[in-house]
Design an enzyme around this catalytic site. Structure first.
Site, PDB file in Angstrom:
ATOM      1  N   TYR A   1       0.815  -1.216   0.000  1.00  0.00           N
ATOM      2  CA  TYR A   1       0.000   0.000   0.000  1.00  0.00           C
ATOM      3  C   TYR A   1       0.851   1.270   0.000  1.00  0.00           C
ATOM      4  CZ  TYR A   1      -4.326  -2.515   0.154  1.00  0.00           C
ATOM      5  OH  TYR A   1      -5.383  -3.325  -0.186  1.00  0.00           O
TER       6      TYR A   1
ATOM      7  N   LEU B   1      -7.015  -1.698   6.279  1.00  0.00           N
ATOM      8  CA  LEU B   1      -7.556  -2.869   6.978  1.00  0.00           C
ATOM      9  C   LEU B   1      -8.982  -3.137   6.501  1.00  0.00           C
ATOM     10  CD1 LEU B   1      -6.196  -2.091  10.549  1.00  0.00           C
ATOM     11  CD2 LEU B   1      -5.154  -3.501   8.753  1.00  0.00           C
ATOM     12  N   HIS B   2      -9.113  -3.439   5.206  1.00  0.00           N
ATOM     13  CA  HIS B   2     -10.424  -3.574   4.580  1.00  0.00           C
ATOM     14  C   HIS B   2     -11.403  -4.408   5.419  1.00  0.00           C
ATOM     15  CE1 HIS B   2      -8.691  -2.159   0.747  1.00  0.00           C
ATOM     16  NE2 HIS B   2      -7.702  -3.018   0.958  1.00  0.00           N
ATOM     17  N   ASP B   3     -11.011  -5.648   5.719  1.00  0.00           N
ATOM     18  CA  ASP B   3     -11.936  -6.593   6.331  1.00  0.00           C
ATOM     19  C   ASP B   3     -12.310  -6.210   7.760  1.00  0.00           C
ATOM     20  OD1 ASP B   3     -11.842  -8.007   3.991  1.00  0.00           O
ATOM     21  OD2 ASP B   3     -10.348  -9.449   4.701  1.00  0.00           O
TER      22      ASP B   3
END
Length: 317
Positions: free
Chosen positions: A229, A240-242
């Protein structure tokens, strides 16, 4: 109390998501089910078992699910982002716990838990949607036992795997279309347009690492992830998408949503796996109509500082 099942492909951000659920006293974590995606099914299942052991939750059952998409092969895994073992090459540092994979597969375990539940259950699919499509196809009578789906996936303004497609939807577009377009279960979709807003930078990671062994271990998983990233955005950071999606599953309304008609492109071309959202004003849609049948609640904005502080306060306990 939120009864929760996480369907996942750990994965660095999946590790944060699992830890968040384990650190939330208002969550009854019924199960973690695994799917191919960021790594092979064997790897994601092993990671899930060891992450639950790290979090002191070996009581939570783990069931392995789909090892491939519904129809066509997955072109590649996400080892360039998550490392060869899904956890930046550090998965071997996690001690095996006493927990073992369930004798039931992911769909079978989810079906049993839904059938036995006294109250509707929230499911947070944070990997490819293959297991969820199979569940809904095989057990249509259990739809009413699902409180809502909180799905991490999709991109409105531009993808991360192709120019227009996000990884989870791209990995199995046919499954994504089944779940997001053909079903009518209450669903919140958390796309990368929203998760990119919640960028995590070094001071946040340093605070988490200093909080104790769990935080230090989680931050240790981010080496490859931060490098990816940092190159993507041109500054040191990670996404921290999830964990953002699981935060919404735990605290409904944390993310603000808008309802848009949607479609998922399953054709073989440069837009395969793309989420198509009709973002025209409702009056325009009413006047001219829309060929997109399903209206889906899509997370579009949030109080970023509040979300990051919420994550930190839970993970640093």
């Amino acid at each position: 109390m939120t009864s929760l099942i996480i369907d996942t492909d750990p994965g660095v951000d999946d590790a944060f998501a699992i830890a968040l659920a384990c650190a939330s006293p208002e969550v009854d974590l019924l199960a973690v089910t695994t799917v191919f995606g960021n790594a092979s099914l064997e790897t994601t299942t092993r990671n899930a078992l060891r992450l639950l052991a790290l979090c002191g939750r070996t009581d939570v059952p783990v069931a392995a699910g789909a090892d491939r998409p519904l129809v066509y092969p997955q072109e590649h895994e996400a080892d360039r982002v998550h490392g060869s073992d899904g956890l930046s090459g550090r998965a071997h540092l996690l001690a095996p716990g006493p927990n073992e994979v369930s004798e039931l597969d992911a769909v079978g375990l989810m079906a049993r838990l839904l059938a036995e539940a006294d109250e509707p259950v929230t499911i947070a699919p944070i990997g490819p949607l293959t297991n969820i499509a199979l569940l809904l196809g095989a057990y249509p009578s259990l739809r009413g036992k699902i409180e809502r789906l909180v799905v991490m996936g999709g991109a409105i303004s531009g993808g991360n795997t192709t120019a227009v497609s996000e990884f989870n939807l791209w990995s199995d577009p046919e499954a994504a279309r089944r779940v997001l377009v053909e079903e009518r279960i209450p669903t919140v979709l958390v796309p990368i347009d929203l998760t990119f807003q919640c960028m995590v930078q070094r001071p946040w990671l340093d605070r988490l690492a200093a909080s104790g062994p769990l935080g230090e271990t989680l931050v240790g998983f981010t080496t490859d992830y931060v490098a990816h990233y940092t190159a993507f955005f041109g500054k040191e950071c990670t996404i921290l998408h999830d964990a953002i999606a699981v935060a919404e599953a735990i605290r409904p309304g944390l993310l603000r949503t808008r309802s848009y008609p949607v479609e998922v492109d399953c054709a073989f071309g440069p837009s395969r796996g793309a989420l198509i959202a009709d973002r025209r004003e409702p009056e325009i849609v009413a006047t001219f109509g829309s060929k997109l049948a399903r209206a889906l609640d899509i997370a579009v904005e949030t109080d970023v500082d509040a979300v990051l502080e919420y994550l930190l306060s839970r993970l640093a306990r």
